[in-house]
Design a protein around this motif. Structure first.
Motif, PDB file in Angstrom:
ATOM      1  N   CYS A   1       5.267   4.642  -2.190  1.00 14.65           N
ATOM      2  CA  CYS A   1       4.512   3.715  -3.042  1.00 14.65           C
ATOM      3  C   CYS A   1       4.099   4.291  -4.391  1.00 14.65           C
ATOM      4  N   GLN A   2       3.906   5.593  -4.451  1.00 15.63           N
ATOM      5  CA  GLN A   2       3.266   6.146  -5.653  1.00 15.63           C
ATOM      6  C   GLN A   2       4.110   5.984  -6.916  1.00 15.63           C
TER       7      GLN A   2
ATOM      8  N   LEU B   1      -2.707   8.205  -7.525  1.00 16.16           N
ATOM      9  CA  LEU B   1      -4.066   7.918  -7.070  1.00 16.16           C
ATOM     10  C   LEU B   1      -4.269   6.426  -6.789  1.00 16.16           C
ATOM     11  N   GLY B   2      -3.180   5.656  -6.811  1.00 16.56           N
ATOM     12  CA  GLY B   2      -3.288   4.224  -6.509  1.00 16.56           C
ATOM     13  C   GLY B   2      -3.881   3.404  -7.643  1.00 16.56           C
TER      14      GLY B   2
ATOM     15  N   ARG C   1      -3.497  -2.030  -9.338  1.00 15.12           N
ATOM     16  CA  ARG C   1      -4.313  -0.957  -8.786  1.00 15.12           C
ATOM     17  C   ARG C   1      -4.504  -1.283  -7.313  1.00 15.12           C
ATOM     18  N   LEU C   2      -4.352  -0.278  -6.445  1.00 13.11           N
ATOM     19  CA  LEU C   2      -4.568  -0.484  -5.013  1.00 13.11           C
ATOM     20  C   LEU C   2      -5.778   0.319  -4.534  1.00 13.11           C
ATOM     21  N   ALA C   3      -6.165   1.339  -5.315  1.00 14.84           N
ATOM     22  CA  ALA C   3      -7.273   2.222  -4.916  1.00 14.84           C
ATOM     23  C   ALA C   3      -8.548   1.420  -4.704  1.00 14.84           C
TER      24      ALA C   3
ATOM     25  N   LEU D   1      -5.524   3.377   1.284  1.00 13.43           N
ATOM     26  CA  LEU D   1      -5.801   2.803  -0.039  1.00 13.43           C
ATOM     27  C   LEU D   1      -7.294   2.538  -0.223  1.00 13.43           C
ATOM     28  N   ALA D   2      -7.956   2.100   0.853  1.00 15.24           N
ATOM     29  CA  ALA D   2      -9.398   1.855   0.761  1.00 15.24           C
ATOM     30  C   ALA D   2     -10.148   3.167   0.531  1.00 15.24           C
TER      31      ALA D   2
END
Ligand code: HEC
Ligand code: HEC
Length: 222
Positions: A150-151, A157-158, A166-168, A219-220
């Protein structure tokens, strides 16, 4: 034989994506007048400040689900805080055009002017994401999958980047729902077809339920 996207080597997908064939919309973005106007507002401090105020006012109605500062109040509703401007603008546009389906979002997005959409994107992108809860053991399992698959697009860092989400810090339930949706579309299963992505579907086609839970937790945690 039916061509299975999931059998296409990952590096090939990456090369195609980087060449801009899979994600032409992001490259066409440079010619998109809405994105040009957004850039104009972002690069002028006065215009940007005005956009923030106007966006905050428009966001009042969104706060019921997404939280006044873009930190969602419901597990299945995404955080908008800290989300990338171009991605926000693109998704609101998709809801407005009915390409992405959600009953409330379709009717709300359809009522906004172009400036409203731009101001909302600028307002939410500037908000801070608050850390949420996640399952630590699952997050540990999700990290290697994320770094491997995914990166390249969503960042180490998402944080994504402009047109990439953004997934972070995103809500784990929302991530799970979204990945399942993409996977069901990819597998030809009768998914709900509320959202389609030619880029994401082949990538998540091979993920197991456990991978999805692990990714959502990781991700969370970011
Ligand atoms: C009744 C609840 C509700 C309200 C009010 C609401 N939203 Fe949403 N919004 C949702 C849900 C649910 C989704 C996720 C839809 C899906 O993909 O399943 C969503 C998705 C989004 C997304 C896509 C985010 C992403 O990560 O892809 C954006 C952008 C968005 N909303 C903006 C807004 C704005 C701007 C407003 C106010 C004008 C608003 N929403 C009001 C429920 C709501
Ligand atoms: C080749 C680039 C690429 C790779 C690799 C990639 N993504 Fe994506 N991702 C995208 C694009 C483009 C979108 C926007 C899809 C759309 O327009 O609806 C997206 C959207 C998403 C969304 C929806 C975000 C939101 O806020 O609604 C999630 C979740 C997601 N990706 C997770 C992942 C995960 C997990 C992986 C690894 C298994 C991954 N992505 C790998 C390009 C990529």
């Amino acid at each position: 034989m039916i061509l299975r996207y999931s059998r296409i080597p990952f590096y090939l997908l990456m090369t195609i994506a980087v060449a801009g064939i899979v994600v032409p919309e992001l490259y066409a973005a440079q010619k998109n007048p809405l994105l040009q106007r957004l850039q104009q507002k972002m690069s002028d401090p006065d215009l940007r400040r005005q956009a923030m105020f106007a966006g905050e006012e428009r966001a009042l109605i969104c706060g019921y689900c997404h939280g006044n500062d873009g930190n969602s109040l419901k597990p299945e509703v995404p955080n908008l805080a800290g989300q990338n401007t171009d991605y926000l603008l693109e998704q609101v546009g998709r809801f407005a055009r009915g390409e992405r389906k959600d009953y409330v979002m379709n009717s709300l997005a359809g009522k906004f002017t172009a400036d409203d959409q731009i101001n909302l994107a600028i307002y939410y992108a500037a908000q801070k994401v608050k850390p949420g809860e996640y399952d630590y053991a699952k997050a540990v399992l999700g990290k290697p999958i994320y770094l491997q698959q995914c990166q390249a697009c969503h960042g180490k860092l998402g944080l994504g980047n402009r047109g990439y989400a953004r997934l972070a810090g995103q809500k784990p339930n929302y991530i799970k729902l979204t990945l399942e949706r993409f996977r069901d579309n990819a597998s030809g299963k009768a998914g709900d077809k509320k959202r389609h992505s030619a880029v994401m579907e082949p990538i998540v086609g091979n993920l197991t339920d456990q991978d999805i839970l692990a990714l959502a937790a990781y991700l969370a945690s970011l």
